[in-house]
Design a protein around this motif. Structure first.
Motif, short mmCIF file in Angstrom:
data_model
loop_
_atom_site.label_atom_id
_atom_site.label_comp_id
_atom_site.label_asym_id
_atom_site.label_seq_id
_atom_site.Cartn_x
_atom_site.Cartn_y
_atom_site.Cartn_z
N MET A 1 0.84 -1.20 0.00
CA MET A 1 0.00 0.00 0.00
C MET A 1 0.87 1.24 0.00
O MET A 1 1.80 1.36 0.80
N LEU A 2 0.59 2.17 -0.91
CA LEU A 2 1.15 3.52 -0.82
C LEU A 2 0.24 4.30 0.12
O LEU A 2 -0.94 4.47 -0.15
N TYR A 3 0.81 4.81 1.22
CA TYR A 3 0.04 5.35 2.33
C TYR A 3 0.15 6.88 2.35
O TYR A 3 1.20 7.43 2.66
N ALA A 4 -0.92 7.55 1.94
CA ALA A 4 -1.00 9.02 2.00
C ALA A 4 0.22 9.69 1.37
O ALA A 4 0.78 10.63 1.92
N ASP B 1 -2.84 14.05 4.61
CA ASP B 1 -1.57 13.77 5.27
C ASP B 1 -1.82 13.06 6.60
O ASP B 1 -2.68 13.46 7.38
N PRO B 2 -1.06 11.98 6.89
CA PRO B 2 -1.29 11.21 8.12
C PRO B 2 -1.24 12.06 9.39
O PRO B 2 -1.95 11.78 10.36
N VAL B 3 -0.40 13.10 9.40
CA VAL B 3 -0.20 13.89 10.62
C VAL B 3 -1.49 14.59 11.04
O VAL B 3 -1.71 14.87 12.22
N LEU B 4 -2.38 14.86 10.08
CA LEU B 4 -3.63 15.53 10.42
C LEU B 4 -4.53 14.67 11.31
O LEU B 4 -5.47 15.18 11.93
N ALA B 5 -4.27 13.37 11.37
CA ALA B 5 -5.06 12.49 12.23
C ALA B 5 -4.55 12.46 13.67
O ALA B 5 -5.17 11.85 14.53
N ALA C 1 -7.62 11.56 6.97
CA ALA C 1 -6.29 11.07 7.35
C ALA C 1 -6.40 9.76 8.12
O ALA C 1 -5.59 8.85 7.96
N PHE C 2 -7.43 9.65 8.97
CA PHE C 2 -7.63 8.42 9.74
C PHE C 2 -8.04 7.27 8.82
O PHE C 2 -7.75 6.11 9.10
#
Length: 362
Positions: A109-112, A163-167, A350-351
């Motif tokens: 998986m390419l993740y965000a 972006d993952p950080v937003l979660a 993001a979540f």
């Protein structure tokens, strides 16, 4: 047994990338507390200490193969891994890890990811070939989705998330307050933070920021603090800008954890940022921000929250920056509800990255 192997630019002291890894781990373990994570890192000992996960060295291919063989999923991400503007070697490296996982019949998986720009002919071919082999792609903005379409990566399901950080959960501001107090930055005067990076030794933006910082101190009665996101690189350019100022500004000297940086940003009344994740930290901690662009990823993020940059490193002026700061200054008493609603929506997206990753593993 490693349920998930994570590949990315980790273990190099870059606060943005370390924040993305922390955010991924937080979201994945929020949903599945028992998941076992192994990170491919430039500094495995630091990654183990910082994030509490297993780690293997990024060039130790036998250990990487061993970790992948025991895993149920490879996550590649997040960040701008798949581009050939800063380096094409890193692009081929991350693609090679994906290829290894597929050879071992593992889901990828390419993740965000923030995709592109990918400019070289060979790089585009490699992206198209390996990109169409992966099982699932999430990208952090519409621009990345368009880049995948341009590259003809069309086989796997593709979701535009965030972006993952937003979660990440907002953190206690007391942590940052203690750091600021240690460096003499306590008092009733409002605090404006500046997060910068070096770029090709250009001087124009440094001059603009030094002039603007002086004007903020003189016209708004604020304190100014420079917050480095990557040491020692950001420390040097911050000191250059502060050294050009007539008034005193504090340059924080340390290397901080993700929680410490989030808390520091949470203590600001306003942030001026060149670093993408400084801007994202401001969004997480509900702090008004003004972004200066050096890369399409800055433009893309600001667009997702309904904002525009105040100029690029080449075009920004003291007047344009001050005009935006004064506008944001007035907003402090009347928060921008539309921006806050967009940030909440992005947090949910993001979540979704973690939810999709775990569903793919199962």
């Amino acid at each position: 047994m490693s349920d998930i192997v994570v590949s990315g630019y980790y273990g190099f002291g870059n606060a943005g990338d370390e924040a993305m890894l922390a955010a991924m781990i937080e979201a994945l373990t929020d949903i599945e507390p028992n998941v076992q994570i192994t990170v491919i890192s430039g500094n495995p000992d630091d990654t183990k200490r910082r994030h509490g996960v297993c780690a293997v060295y990024r060039l130790n291919y036998p250990e990487i193969v061993k970790a992948l063989a025991k895993s149920r999923l490879l996550i590649s991400g997040g960040g701008s891994l798949l581009q050939d503007v800063t380096s094409d070697r890193s692009l081929y490296y991350y693609l090679s890890i994906m290829m290894l996982a597929k050879k071992l019949n593992k889901p990828v998986m390419l993740y965000a990811q923030g995709i592109g720009p990918v400019q070289g002919t060979l790089a585009q071919s490699a992206m198209r070939y390996i990109g169409n082999m992966v099982d699932l792609i999430t990208v952090r903005d519409d621009g990345s989705y368009e880049e995948l379409k341009r590259l003809k990566v069309t086989v796997p399901p593709i979701y535009v998330t965030a972006d993952p950080v937003l979660a990440m959960h907002p953190v206690d501001r007391q942590i940052g307050r203690s750091i600021l107090r240690k460096h003499g930055q306590e008092g009733v005067a409002p605090l404006i933070g500046i997060s910068v990076r070096e770029w090709k030794e250009w001087g124009h933006f440094k001059q603009v920021l030094s002039h603007a910082a002086d004007r903020m101190i003189e016209e708004l009665g604020v304190r100014v603090v420079f917050i480095p996101m990557q040491c020692p690189d950001d420390l040097g350019v911050s000191q250059k800008i502060a050294g050009r100022m007539k008034n005193k500004a504090e340059v924080l000297p340390g290397e901080y954890t993700t929680s410490e940086l989030l808390s520091l940003v949470g203590n600001l009344d306003l942030l001026i940022g060149i670093r993408l994740h400084a801007l994202i930290f401001a969004a997480v901690m509900h702090v008004p921000m003004a972004g200066i662009s050096y890369d399409p990823k800055i433009d893309r993020f600001l667009e997702t929250i309904g904002e525009r940059h105040v100029g690029t490193l080449k075009t920004v002026t003291t007047d344009s920056l001050m005009a935006r700061i004064l506008q944001l200054w007035d907003e402090r008493k009347h928060p921008n509800k539309q921006r806050e609603e967009r940030i909440t929506m992005l947090r949910n997206k993001a979540f979704q990255n973690a939810e999709l990753a775990l569903s793919l593993m199962k």
